[in-house]
Design a protein around this motif. Sequence first.
Motif, short mmCIF file in Angstrom:
data_model
loop_
_atom_site.label_atom_id
_atom_site.label_comp_id
_atom_site.label_asym_id
_atom_site.label_seq_id
_atom_site.Cartn_x
_atom_site.Cartn_y
_atom_site.Cartn_z
N ARG A 1 77.10 48.78 46.04
CA ARG A 1 78.46 48.55 45.57
C ARG A 1 79.19 49.87 45.34
NH1 ARG A 1 77.44 44.95 40.72
NH2 ARG A 1 75.73 43.86 41.67
N GLU A 2 78.49 50.85 44.77
CA GLU A 2 79.10 52.15 44.52
C GLU A 2 79.46 52.85 45.83
OE1 GLU A 2 76.60 54.42 41.96
OE2 GLU A 2 76.82 53.03 40.30
N ARG A 3 78.62 52.76 46.84
CA ARG A 3 78.92 53.38 48.13
C ARG A 3 80.16 52.76 48.76
NH1 ARG A 3 72.95 53.51 50.70
NH2 ARG A 3 72.08 55.09 49.31
N SER A 4 80.26 51.44 48.69
CA SER A 4 81.41 50.79 49.31
C SER A 4 82.69 51.12 48.54
CB SER A 4 81.20 49.28 49.39
OG SER A 4 81.13 48.72 48.10
N SER A 5 82.63 51.23 47.23
CA SER A 5 83.83 51.57 46.47
C SER A 5 84.25 53.02 46.71
CB SER A 5 83.62 51.32 44.97
OG SER A 5 82.67 52.21 44.45
N ILE B 1 86.03 53.05 50.04
CA ILE B 1 87.37 52.49 49.91
C ILE B 1 88.31 53.52 49.30
CG2 ILE B 1 88.74 50.75 48.67
CD1 ILE B 1 86.40 48.82 49.10
N ARG B 2 87.84 54.27 48.31
CA ARG B 2 88.69 55.31 47.70
C ARG B 2 89.06 56.38 48.72
NH1 ARG B 2 85.29 56.10 42.16
NH2 ARG B 2 85.79 54.07 41.26
#
Length: 118
Positions: free
Chosen positions: A30-34, A37-38
């Motif tokens: 989840r952290e990698r995908s967020s 996205i940033r």
Amino acid sequence: MEKLPKLQEFKAPEGYFEGLPDRIIQKSKRERSSIFIRYAAAASVLVTLGIWQFGLINAPTAPLTLEEEALLYIESNQWSSEDVLGLSENPNEILDQIIEDQFGPDDLPLEVEDENWY
């Protein structure tokens, strides 16, 4: 030390350590995908600003007339009206035009030739 309450022995919930690796992996995904996205959002903002900026730079601009350029100098307080009159070949003609524009052709102030008009 005797007055301090005794702490109860800590026990982990059942199955906590068995499911821990799976929860850690899910959280890191989840952290990698967020983060992706940033970065994607920041890149899109920069690309949009770049296109907008370069689009304005290449836009043709109409040249200013001499009168418009002089007005810009006067309005920006770089020139005074006296400076403009000093650059003119015939400052009285300019002053007459200003007076006519101000009062209108029919309401021009009377010309007084006598020095002692009062």
